[in-house]
Design an enzyme around this catalytic site. Structure first.
Site, short mmCIF file in Angstrom:
data_model
loop_
_atom_site.label_atom_id
_atom_site.label_comp_id
_atom_site.label_asym_id
_atom_site.label_seq_id
_atom_site.Cartn_x
_atom_site.Cartn_y
_atom_site.Cartn_z
N ASP A 130 1.16 -1.16 -0.02
CA ASP A 130 0.25 0.10 0.07
C ASP A 130 0.87 1.17 0.00
O ASP A 130 0.76 2.65 1.00
CB ASP A 130 -0.78 0.12 0.96
CG ASP A 130 -2.55 -1.14 1.45
OD1 ASP A 130 -2.58 -1.41 -0.29
OD2 ASP A 130 -3.09 -0.53 1.32
N ASN A 162 -3.25 -4.53 -1.26
CA ASN A 162 -4.00 -4.44 -2.11
C ASN A 162 -4.53 -3.36 -3.14
O ASN A 162 -5.16 -3.34 -3.76
CB ASN A 162 -5.43 -4.98 -0.93
CG ASN A 162 -5.98 -3.87 0.44
OD1 ASN A 162 -5.20 -2.99 0.70
ND2 ASN A 162 -6.88 -3.09 0.11
N HIS A 163 -3.00 -2.09 -2.21
CA HIS A 163 -4.24 -0.55 -3.52
C HIS A 163 -2.64 -0.75 -4.80
O HIS A 163 -2.74 -0.28 -5.17
CB HIS A 163 -3.74 0.52 -2.49
CG HIS A 163 -4.61 0.41 -2.29
ND1 HIS A 163 -5.15 1.27 -2.54
CD2 HIS A 163 -5.36 0.10 -1.32
CE1 HIS A 163 -7.06 1.84 -1.53
NE2 HIS A 163 -6.56 1.10 -0.40
N HIS A 222 -2.12 -2.82 6.68
CA HIS A 222 -3.83 -2.70 6.21
C HIS A 222 -4.58 -2.25 6.47
O HIS A 222 -6.01 -1.81 6.49
CB HIS A 222 -4.46 -4.51 6.35
CG HIS A 222 -5.09 -4.79 4.81
ND1 HIS A 222 -5.40 -3.95 3.82
CD2 HIS A 222 -6.49 -5.31 5.27
CE1 HIS A 222 -6.48 -4.26 3.15
NE2 HIS A 222 -7.35 -5.07 3.96
N ASP A 277 -8.03 6.93 -23.45
CA ASP A 277 -6.63 7.19 -23.70
C ASP A 277 -5.59 8.13 -22.73
O ASP A 277 -4.78 9.02 -23.03
CB ASP A 277 -6.75 8.62 -25.18
CG ASP A 277 -7.82 8.67 -24.51
OD1 ASP A 277 -8.44 9.42 -23.87
OD2 ASP A 277 -7.33 10.77 -25.72
N GLU A 332 -19.99 9.08 -24.57
CA GLU A 332 -19.07 8.80 -23.68
C GLU A 332 -19.83 8.48 -22.08
O GLU A 332 -20.27 8.00 -22.04
CB GLU A 332 -17.59 8.52 -24.13
CG GLU A 332 -16.78 8.17 -24.95
CD GLU A 332 -15.67 8.31 -25.01
OE1 GLU A 332 -14.72 7.72 -25.49
OE2 GLU A 332 -15.28 9.92 -24.54
N ASP A 366 -21.43 21.02 -19.89
CA ASP A 366 -21.02 21.11 -21.12
C ASP A 366 -20.03 22.95 -21.02
O ASP A 366 -20.69 23.69 -22.07
CB ASP A 366 -20.80 20.89 -22.54
CG ASP A 366 -20.12 21.54 -23.81
OD1 ASP A 366 -19.12 21.17 -23.06
OD2 ASP A 366 -20.33 21.31 -24.32
N GLU A 399 -13.04 18.66 -14.11
CA GLU A 399 -14.65 19.62 -13.54
C GLU A 399 -15.58 19.54 -13.48
O GLU A 399 -16.03 19.61 -12.47
CB GLU A 399 -14.56 20.18 -15.42
CG GLU A 399 -13.34 21.52 -15.29
CD GLU A 399 -13.31 22.25 -16.21
OE1 GLU A 399 -14.17 22.54 -17.08
OE2 GLU A 399 -12.41 22.81 -16.66
#
Length: 718
Positions: A212, A244-245, A476, A655, A664, A693, A704
């Site tokens: 971790d 686990n991270h 943990h 990307d 999307e 938007d 944002e």
């Protein structure tokens, strides 16, 4: 007379002293009683503050695993051409069929130029102690390492990790102590403080870092680069366990992915891909002198170190994803084991992440082409570098850290080269990374976290006894003092990230262990602000932060809360009892908190033991984004699933540009609504997309968007 007077005067003074001391004793008793009550109240506040933080943290982890299980369901049950499956298939790496030679070309750093204007540290390879020390100093002064050096350092680390065993064997001697550190979670200031107090890693000062390293904090990448740098310089003295991270799916939710892409916009995607492979190659455990076992999470009643020692750990790129099982077994040769015990017997499955109610599938031992299948060098005078060269040859490397031989590919089994897999091995890894101890005997699914198990003292005694061990060190879990013993001092939790939840919430600690294998603890607080606070101020600070987080949870569930309250208010009076308020609140949030104790902190006024629940909801003092959206239900869905939505956004943003299109965005919401089994109309989604938007360019900035919907607790600013 004179003698009489002489005798009576001392008696009078003695009596006077007795009379004077009675009020003083009474006052002292009152002060003592008041102080004890004061300390008890502070302790009560400290405990419920801690419970709030921990309950919200574990609820988030449970949501993460539920979401990933949903993705796994899509992969297993939807057709390959389905749109839902295509959206998330790349996170399971099923579309990437790459040989190691192709990976080498993909991660090549040589075409990346370092400009003359670059003022950060310059690295040379092979790495040296001086080079890593300069890197530490640079990060201390907030400098950033150039992407060329980042890729080069990570590439060297990847090559080295591939020749390390699953279980590192370490020996303590009279001349040096071993230092053991727990979770760091991106807290660079804690790592720097450990080095300041304890010294930099070296051949005389070995370290074990118990997983971790990343997520939550702001400097996860810097911590990795420092640790990997020291690992390259001192491969026999620095030992890194996987946590686990160290999992690219978990990183999508808890900040590491966002951190890397923010710091390296041009080469961030390559860096993340390489780290994904590195995480899968991190060792799973460390054993000191065959007596002390160090793993990140813990054990279960099925834990077998022989099995863990021989698994192909790199297959489990994400420990959250079960392997694809087949119906036949393959015979093979023997491999490294902790002892000479016989075959593993089947046991009851306890892990909630891995439990499916069916008997696990087993297979015979497979031959493993890894370093620990070969005997160590018989040349006691060989240098570390000569020994490493020999080990690289045995593992399939050439002398220049070159490509692997064709017979030992690092291609991922899920990427088209599917090999024989074993669900039992996967469960072993999940238990090691995700489990927590409990005071009761037995072994039960860890439904609080959603993964691993809770194991009791009887399991500790059985597993340690079976492997001839005397102590289990794990991490943990955040502990207020930085460490904690349990299970008759056979299990020790160490946590090294101080101020984990909030400034003053906890101390960090690390362990020094000599040849007697007795742990010695060093505690610290990395924040100067916290060190200057009184106990009351420190508890008040963390309490306000915890209550703020809890109010946000209450606010995002306000519709569900009102519905639950109305069940106890059949006459629609708007009033319910405190008992019903506490019961309904716990039923909705399911956090396991002492709501009646918290009532004075959350409910400002009551009348004859009754709560005006509509007024209480209005008084939560949470501000919402001022957007003109016709469908309020989509806003509530957004608030409740803020982290899940961000995770899906970052999965769809293949990307890593930080931007997604309207289409999307619509697909993201459709995926989330399928997961939640709720219906969200295309019109509501389009309405939301248009409203956020901000520059009207037809795309949405993920950061944002998430910031625009961040709730603000006004009470924290008054």
């Amino acid at each position: 007379m004179g003698c009489g007077m002489g005798k009576s005067q001392p008696q009078l003074k003695k009596c006077d002293r007795v009379i004077i001391s009675v009020p003083a004793i009474r006052a002292a008793l009152l002060i003592q009683r008041w102080y004890r009550q004061y300390v008890a109240r502070l302790e009560m506040r400290r405990r419920y503050t801690w419970n709030i933080f921990q309950s919200i943290e574990y609820a988030g982890e449970q949501d993460q695993i539920k979401l990933y299980n949903f993705f796994g369901f899509l992969m297993d049950h939807f057709t390959p051409a389905s749109s839902e499956r295509n959206l998330i298939s790349h996170i399971f790496r099923e579309n990437e069929i790459c040989r190691d030679t192709e990976w080498e070309r993909y991660f090549c750093y040589k075409s990346i130029e370092v400009p003359d204007s670059y003022t950060g540290p310059h690295l040379t390879f092979p790495m040296t102690f001086c080079g890593v020390s300069k890197l530490v100093e640079a990060f201390k002064h907030k400098q950033q390492l150039h992407a060329r050096y980042v890729l080069q350092l990570l590439g060297e680390t990847w090559r080295l990790l591939r020749i390390l065993p699953n279980i590192n064997q370490v020996s303590a001697c009279h001349t040096k102590e071993i230092t053991i550190c727990g979770d760091l979670h991106g807290h660079l200031e804690d790592l720097l403080l450990i080095f300041y107090k304890n010294g930099l890693p070296s051949s005389e000062k070995p370290y074990v870092f118990n997983g971790d390293f990343v997520d939550r904090g702001k400097n996860s990448l810097e911590i990795l680069l420092i640790l990997f740098g020291f690992l390259l310089v001192y491969p026999n003295d620095i030992h890194l366990n996987r946590g686990n991270h160290e999992d690219h799916i978990v990183n999508l939710r808890y900040g590491f992915t966002k951190e890397v892409l923010g710091k390296y916009r041009m080469h961030g995607k390559k860096i993340l891909k390489l780290l994904q492979k590195i995480f899968s190659w991190l060792p799973l455990a460390t054993v000191i002198d065959h007596k002390v076992l160090i793993v990140h999470g813990g054990i279960s009643d099925t834990t077998d170190l022989n099995t863990i020692a021989r698994v192909d750990r790199h297959k489990y790129v994400s420990a959250l994803r079960p392997p694809k099982s087949t119906d036949h077994a393959v015979n093979g040769s023997n491999t490294q084991s902790m002892n000479n015990s016989g075959p593993l017997e089947g046991r009851r499955r306890v892990c909630s992440l891995t439990y499916h109610g069916s008997t696990p599938v087993y297979r015979h031992d497979l031959p493993r082409r890894s370093l620990h299948n070969y005997p160590l060098s018989s040349q006691p005078n060989w240098s570390v570098e000569e020994e490493l060269k020999r080990r690289r040859r045995l593992a399939g490397f050439n002398q220049s850290y070159g490509e692997l031989t064709k017979s030992d590919s690092d291609s991922d089994p899920e990427s088209g080269e599917q090999t024989e897999t074993d669900g039992h091995e996967w469960k072993q890894i999940v238990d090691v990374l995700w489990s927590d101890p409990m005071p009761q005997n037995g072994c039960v699914p860890n439904e609080v976290r959603g993964g691993g198990c809770y194991w009791g003292p009887d399991v500790t005694e059985e597993v340690l006894g079976r492997h001839n061990l005397q102590l289990l060190i794990r991490s943990h879990e955040c502990k207020q003092e930085g460490y904690e013993f349990c299970h008759n001092r056979m299990v020790l939790t160490i946590f090294s990230a101080s101020n984990y939840y909030e400034v003053g919430s906890n101390r960090g600690a690390y362990i020094r262990m000599g040849p007697d294998l007795v742990p010695h603890f060093i505690q610290y607080q990395a924040s100067r602000t916290c060190r200057e606070l009184t106990l009351r101020q420190s508890i008040g600070w963390t309490e306000r932060s915890a209550l703020q987080a809890l109010r946000e949870q209450l606010f995002v569930h306000k519709s569900d809360l009102i519905s639950a309250f109305q069940e106890f208010d059949p006459n629609n009076t708007g009033m319910i009892s405190l008992r019903h308020w506490a019961s309904a609140t716990e039923r909705v949030l399911n956090l396991g908190l002492p709501w009646r104790v918290l009532r004075p902190q959350l409910v400002s006024s009551t009348e004859f033991g009754m709560v005006d629940y509509n007024q209480w909801i209005r008084e939560l003092s949470i501000t919402e984004p001022k957007l003109e959206i016709s469908d309020n239900s989509i806003l509530e869905t957004m608030y409740k699933n803020h982290s899940n939505l961000e995770t899906i956004f970052r999965i769809i943003d293949t990307d890593h540009s930080g931007l997604i299109s309207f289409e999307e965005f619509r697909q993201t919401w459709k995926l989330l609504s399928t997961h939640l089994k709720t219906e969200i109309s295309d019109e509501a989604i389009a309405d939301l997309a248009q409203s956020i938007d901000f520059n009207k360019d037809g795309s949405i900035d993920i950061n944002e968007f998430m910031e625009a919907f961040r709730l603000v607790d006004l009470s924290a600013h008054t």
